[in-house]
Design a protein around this motif. Sequence first.
Motif, PDB file in Angstrom:
ATOM      1  N   VAL A  93      12.311   0.328   3.912  1.00 28.72           N
ATOM      2  CA  VAL A  93      10.987   0.851   3.552  1.00 28.72           C
ATOM      3  C   VAL A  93      11.122   1.752   2.326  1.00 28.72           C
ATOM      4  N   PRO A  94      10.389   1.506   1.242  1.00 27.54           N
ATOM      5  CA  PRO A  94      10.452   2.380   0.069  1.00 27.54           C
ATOM      6  C   PRO A  94      10.055   3.806   0.428  1.00 27.54           C
ATOM      7  N   PHE A  95      10.791   4.775  -0.115  1.00 25.54           N
ATOM      8  CA  PHE A  95      10.552   6.192   0.192  1.00 25.54           C
ATOM      9  C   PHE A  95      10.596   7.000  -1.095  1.00 25.54           C
ATOM     10  N   ILE A  96       9.583   7.840  -1.296  1.00 22.65           N
ATOM     11  CA  ILE A  96       9.516   8.702  -2.480  1.00 22.65           C
ATOM     12  C   ILE A  96       9.126  10.112  -2.040  1.00 22.65           C
ATOM     13  N   ALA A  97       9.794  11.117  -2.586  1.00 25.36           N
ATOM     14  CA  ALA A  97       9.429  12.520  -2.353  1.00 25.36           C
ATOM     15  C   ALA A  97       8.887  13.087  -3.658  1.00 25.36           C
ATOM     16  N   VAL A  98       7.690  13.681  -3.603  1.00 25.47           N
ATOM     17  CA  VAL A  98       7.054  14.223  -4.812  1.00 25.47           C
ATOM     18  C   VAL A  98       6.667  15.678  -4.574  1.00 25.47           C
ATOM     19  N   SER A  99       6.397  16.380  -5.657  1.00 26.19           N
ATOM     20  CA  SER A  99       5.952  17.772  -5.547  1.00 26.19           C
ATOM     21  C   SER A  99       4.571  17.817  -4.898  1.00 26.19           C
ATOM     22  N   GLU A 100       4.365  18.793  -4.026  1.00 23.89           N
ATOM     23  CA  GLU A 100       3.052  18.902  -3.385  1.00 23.89           C
ATOM     24  C   GLU A 100       2.263  20.096  -3.924  1.00 23.89           C
ATOM     25  N   VAL A 101       2.680  20.617  -5.070  1.00 28.57           N
ATOM     26  CA  VAL A 101       2.011  21.769  -5.673  1.00 28.57           C
ATOM     27  C   VAL A 101       0.537  21.451  -5.949  1.00 28.57           C
ATOM     28  N   ASN A 102      -0.340  22.293  -5.439  1.00 31.25           N
ATOM     29  CA  ASN A 102      -1.797  22.207  -5.654  1.00 31.25           C
ATOM     30  C   ASN A 102      -2.452  20.961  -5.058  1.00 31.25           C
ATOM     31  N   THR A 103      -1.747  20.213  -4.217  1.00 29.42           N
ATOM     32  CA  THR A 103      -2.357  18.989  -3.666  1.00 29.42           C
ATOM     33  C   THR A 103      -3.498  19.295  -2.706  1.00 29.42           C
ATOM     34  N   SER A 104      -3.435  20.440  -2.024  1.00 30.79           N
ATOM     35  CA  SER A 104      -4.485  20.748  -1.038  1.00 30.79           C
ATOM     36  C   SER A 104      -5.719  21.380  -1.673  1.00 30.79           C
TER      37      SER A 104
ATOM     38  N   ASN B 127      -5.023   2.923   0.726  1.00 25.36           N
ATOM     39  CA  ASN B 127      -5.747   1.674   0.517  1.00 25.36           C
ATOM     40  C   ASN B 127      -6.862   1.509   1.553  1.00 25.36           C
ATOM     41  N   SER B 128      -6.509   1.643   2.841  1.00 27.00           N
ATOM     42  CA  SER B 128      -7.493   1.462   3.910  1.00 27.00           C
ATOM     43  C   SER B 128      -8.197   2.760   4.299  1.00 27.00           C
ATOM     44  N   LYS B 129      -7.680   3.905   3.833  1.00 30.19           N
ATOM     45  CA  LYS B 129      -8.198   5.257   4.143  1.00 30.19           C
ATOM     46  C   LYS B 129      -7.939   5.668   5.593  1.00 30.19           C
ATOM     47  N   GLU B 130      -7.159   4.882   6.324  1.00 23.80           N
ATOM     48  CA  GLU B 130      -6.845   5.246   7.709  1.00 23.80           C
ATOM     49  C   GLU B 130      -6.021   6.536   7.734  1.00 23.80           C
ATOM     50  N   THR B 131      -6.353   7.427   8.673  1.00 21.97           N
ATOM     51  CA  THR B 131      -5.713   8.741   8.742  1.00 21.97           C
ATOM     52  C   THR B 131      -5.143   8.982  10.130  1.00 21.97           C
ATOM     53  N   LYS B 132      -3.943   9.570  10.180  1.00 24.48           N
ATOM     54  CA  LYS B 132      -3.323   9.935  11.448  1.00 24.48           C
ATOM     55  C   LYS B 132      -2.836  11.381  11.357  1.00 24.48           C
ATOM     56  N   PHE B 133      -3.126  12.159  12.409  1.00 21.12           N
ATOM     57  CA  PHE B 133      -2.614  13.523  12.519  1.00 21.12           C
ATOM     58  C   PHE B 133      -1.551  13.524  13.621  1.00 21.12           C
TER      59      PHE B 133
ATOM     60  N   ARG C 238      -5.831  16.283   4.788  1.00 19.60           N
ATOM     61  CA  ARG C 238      -6.118  14.874   4.475  1.00 19.60           C
ATOM     62  C   ARG C 238      -6.284  14.702   2.966  1.00 19.60           C
ATOM     63  N   ASN C 239      -6.976  15.633   2.351  1.00 22.38           N
ATOM     64  CA  ASN C 239      -7.145  15.594   0.901  1.00 22.38           C
ATOM     65  C   ASN C 239      -5.785  15.687   0.203  1.00 22.38           C
TER      66      ASN C 239
ATOM     67  N   THR D  21       0.845  -1.184   0.000  1.00 24.78           N
ATOM     68  CA  THR D  21       0.000   0.000   0.000  1.00 24.78           C
ATOM     69  C   THR D  21       0.889   1.246   0.000  1.00 24.78           C
ATOM     70  N   ILE D  22       0.259   2.413  -0.019  1.00 26.81           N
ATOM     71  CA  ILE D  22       0.970   3.699  -0.068  1.00 26.81           C
ATOM     72  C   ILE D  22       0.555   4.551   1.128  1.00 26.81           C
ATOM     73  N   LEU D  23       1.538   5.150   1.793  1.00 28.06           N
ATOM     74  CA  LEU D  23       1.262   6.130   2.841  1.00 28.06           C
ATOM     75  C   LEU D  23       1.579   7.511   2.295  1.00 28.06           C
ATOM     76  N   GLY D  24       0.567   8.337   2.140  1.00 26.38           N
ATOM     77  CA  GLY D  24       0.770   9.720   1.700  1.00 26.38           C
ATOM     78  C   GLY D  24       0.946  10.617   2.914  1.00 26.38           C
ATOM     79  N   ILE D  25       1.963  11.481   2.888  1.00 27.24           N
ATOM     80  CA  ILE D  25       2.249  12.358   4.031  1.00 27.24           C
ATOM     81  C   ILE D  25       2.260  13.811   3.587  1.00 27.24           C
ATOM     82  N   ASP D  26       1.415  14.610   4.206  1.00 25.76           N
ATOM     83  CA  ASP D  26       1.371  16.053   3.949  1.00 25.76           C
ATOM     84  C   ASP D  26       1.905  16.781   5.175  1.00 25.76           C
ATOM     85  N   LEU D  27       2.839  17.697   4.968  1.00 27.66           N
ATOM     86  CA  LEU D  27       3.397  18.506   6.049  1.00 27.66           C
ATOM     87  C   LEU D  27       2.766  19.889   6.007  1.00 27.66           C
ATOM     88  N   GLY D  28       2.299  20.361   7.155  1.00 26.75           N
ATOM     89  CA  GLY D  28       1.626  21.659   7.190  1.00 26.75           C
ATOM     90  C   GLY D  28       1.780  22.361   8.518  1.00 26.75           C
TER      91      GLY D  28
END
Length: 335
Positions: free
Chosen positions: A249-260, A141-147, A290-291, A123-130
């Motif tokens: 653990v696989p790690f990828i950094a991607v652009s977060e432009v306009n993700t929110s 995959n599971s839609k589980e969310t952690k803040f 979360r979005n 599965t994939i864990l998406g991480i947003d920093l704010g």
Amino acid sequence: LDFDYNNYQWWMIFGIDNGILSCFKAAKGYKQKEINYREYPLPLWSRFVKEWFRIKDTKLTKYWIKIPNSKKKGIGLWLPLKFHQKFPKKFELKDSYLVRKNDKYYIHFAIEIPEPKQYKPKTILGIDLGLKNPVTLVDINSKETKFLGKELKQVKGKYYHLRKKLGKDKNLKQIKKIKNKERNKVNSILHKISRRIVDYAYENGACIVIGKLKNLKKDKGKRFNRKLNGFSYYRLTNYIKYKAKEKGVPFIAVSEVNTSITCNVCGSIGSRIKNWFTCNNCGYEDNADRNAAFNIGKRGLSYMFRSGVEASARKSIIQNGQAHSHEIVQICNLH
């Protein structure tokens, strides 16, 4: 031990030799232009550390180390060791340092470990920093969310108001003192957050995808700019990256432009009011962080496939309709 440690400070600050060993003198291989009044850690070369690190399993402690000592030339000084965490199964000791804090000695061991092979993610864990939510983590995959990271905001806020109060009293000495305390506390919290993220990813066989923050706009007011400058995005990303590498653990950094402001359901640009996102196309509503984390995770999935398609919508990960969001597990296992 005090003899070598204290005299090493004289050597590093003033260049005065009060009888320390040549292996300690060699650490200063430059001409000091100005005196820097600080405490320097005593260096321990890797060849000493490797040869004299022993497992004796005595009643006092299991681990011992012998370090060179000016008062015991040719004999050295045996010291008992107590670790705050276990060594990995395979490691190689490198140049390390001896430091003194509150009349207690600590050795900072530098170790080199073999890099494990990365597993195939399930599965994939998406991480947003704010700022509102320092770390938002979602499993796409599971839609589980952690803040995560609320305590980080509390520490930052506490020390900001403390510095402000001391500044009014013009107590510069105390301001400088609490600066180190704040840095140490923040660093400790960042390590705990990064460890928690990597452990969670490892336990669930996930790939970590994190948003890269670049060219952040600092034109939203004095308070916003202060908070933006105070959060250690780069440091936290690095901690997550090297801890993930340590566990395979696989790690990828991607652009977060306009993700929110991009809808993770239909891919349309929506509107964000404070920390709430609304899609004007499909009517989807969610926490903006979360979005964003969903969109970051799916951008990472696109990057894994190198399909050239940006997976920003939950209903269609690959645009030709061959794969959908419920097929993430099977897709990743085939990668």
